[in-house]
Design an enzyme around this catalytic site. Structure first.
Site: not given
Ligand code: OAD
Length: 259
Positions: A103-104, A121, A204, A228, A246
């Site tokens: 998603q990155n 994305h 998340s 996570n 990670a």
């Molecule tokens: P989020 O910012 O929602 O979630 C990040 C996740 O990474 C959280 O669950 C944290 O607990 C976890 N996390 C943080 N640091 C970490 C680490 N060092 N190791 C492991 N886990 C870690 O990001 P995404 O889930 O990617 O969409 O968000 C999904 C989408 O929402 C994105 O692609 C973007 C956003 O709005 C669009 O732009 C369409």
């Protein structure tokens, strides 16, 4: 089993013919790219992605959105893949088939060595015309940009104009309210149905349809492994939760499964 990984997990990894990795912002966090929902600190706190990453925001204030995108792009270009990205890239030398769906919008998986990366994305390294959709080749960060101090996140910047129709050039990312690119989604969906193990890293799991992929994988019999800092709502899938960063968990997991 060393490192606290269960025997069943290690066995399933070793036997896997196809592994799907689904990554989110947490996978790039240790490289220095802020996540969307955790790190509303520093420069990021001034920008709410859900406000800026929309077609409406771009139409209302193109300089603001393009400036934000350019800031993200320059920030990402200075960051390096972390050990988590490298461990994921190493999987492709150990397992017959690996699909990395992210998603990155950065390119850290590619720079770590992953061959085929499915960008669900989109990518901050691509752009296209807002009006006619034609791809736009640019921009490439200059040496000066890369060596200067971190760019100011709030810098306003006029988007370039399309050479074909004169429309504004927009970031090649998927904004809120937009559908995922069909080809990328089909590849990821197929991988979810075909994989033996789905490793869900640093997401998340709240943004659909990407968050649907672990559920699809589970329903087709795959083992779901979540990496996570905290549980992300996949408990009901009965897989494995590996709590931690990670960049620490993934290298340890790969080293344990393939010593
Ligand atoms: P989020 O910012 O929602 O979630 C990040 C996740 O990474 C959280 O669950 C944290 O607990 C976890 N996390 C943080 N640091 C970490 C680490 N060092 N190791 C492991 N886990 C870690 O990001 P995404 O889930 O990617 O969409 O968000 C999904 C989408 O929402 C994105 O692609 C973007 C956003 O709005 C669009 O732009 C369409």
């Amino acid at each position: 089993m060393s490192d606290g990984f269960s025997r069943e997990l290690i066995q399933r990894l070793r036997e896997a013919r196809h592994i799907l990795v689904l990554s989110g912002a947490g996978a790039s966090a240790e490289s220095g790219i802020p996540t969307f929902r955790d790190a509303l600190t520093g420069l990021w706190e001034r920008f709410d992605p859900s406000q800026l990453a929309t077609a409406e925001a771009f139409q209302a204030d193109p300089e603001m959105v393009w400036g934000w995108q350019e800031w993200q792009r320059t920030l990402a270009a200075r960051c390096q893949p972390n050990p988590g990205h490298l461990a994921i890239a190493r999987l492709q030398t150990l397992v017959p088939h690996v699909t990395v769906a992210t998603q990155n919008v950065d390119d850290l998986h590619e720079r770590a060595g992953s061959d085929t990366v499915v960008h669900l994305h989109g990518s901050i390294h691509s752009s296209r015309c807002f009006d006619c959709g034609v791809d736009w080749a640019g921009p490439v960060p200059t040496e000066a940009e890369l060596s200067a101090d971190a760019p100011e996140g709030g810098r306003r910047l006029a988007p370039p104009r399309c050479l074909d129709c004169g429309g504004m050039i927009r970031p090649g990312v998927v904004w809120f309210g937009e559908p995922m690119p069909q080809r990328e989604w089909s590849i990821a969906e197929y991988a979810a149905m075909a994989c033996d193990v789905a490793i869900v890293v640093g997401t998340s799991s709240v943004v659909y349809p990407a968050a649907e992929l672990p559920r699809l994988a589970h329903s087709w019999g795959a083992l779901v492994v979540e990496v996570n800092l905290e549980r992300g709502g996949l408990e009901d899938l009965g897989g494995h939760f590996l709590g931690g960063a990670a960049g620490q968990v993934l290298p340890a997991l790969v080293d344990t499964a393939w010593p």
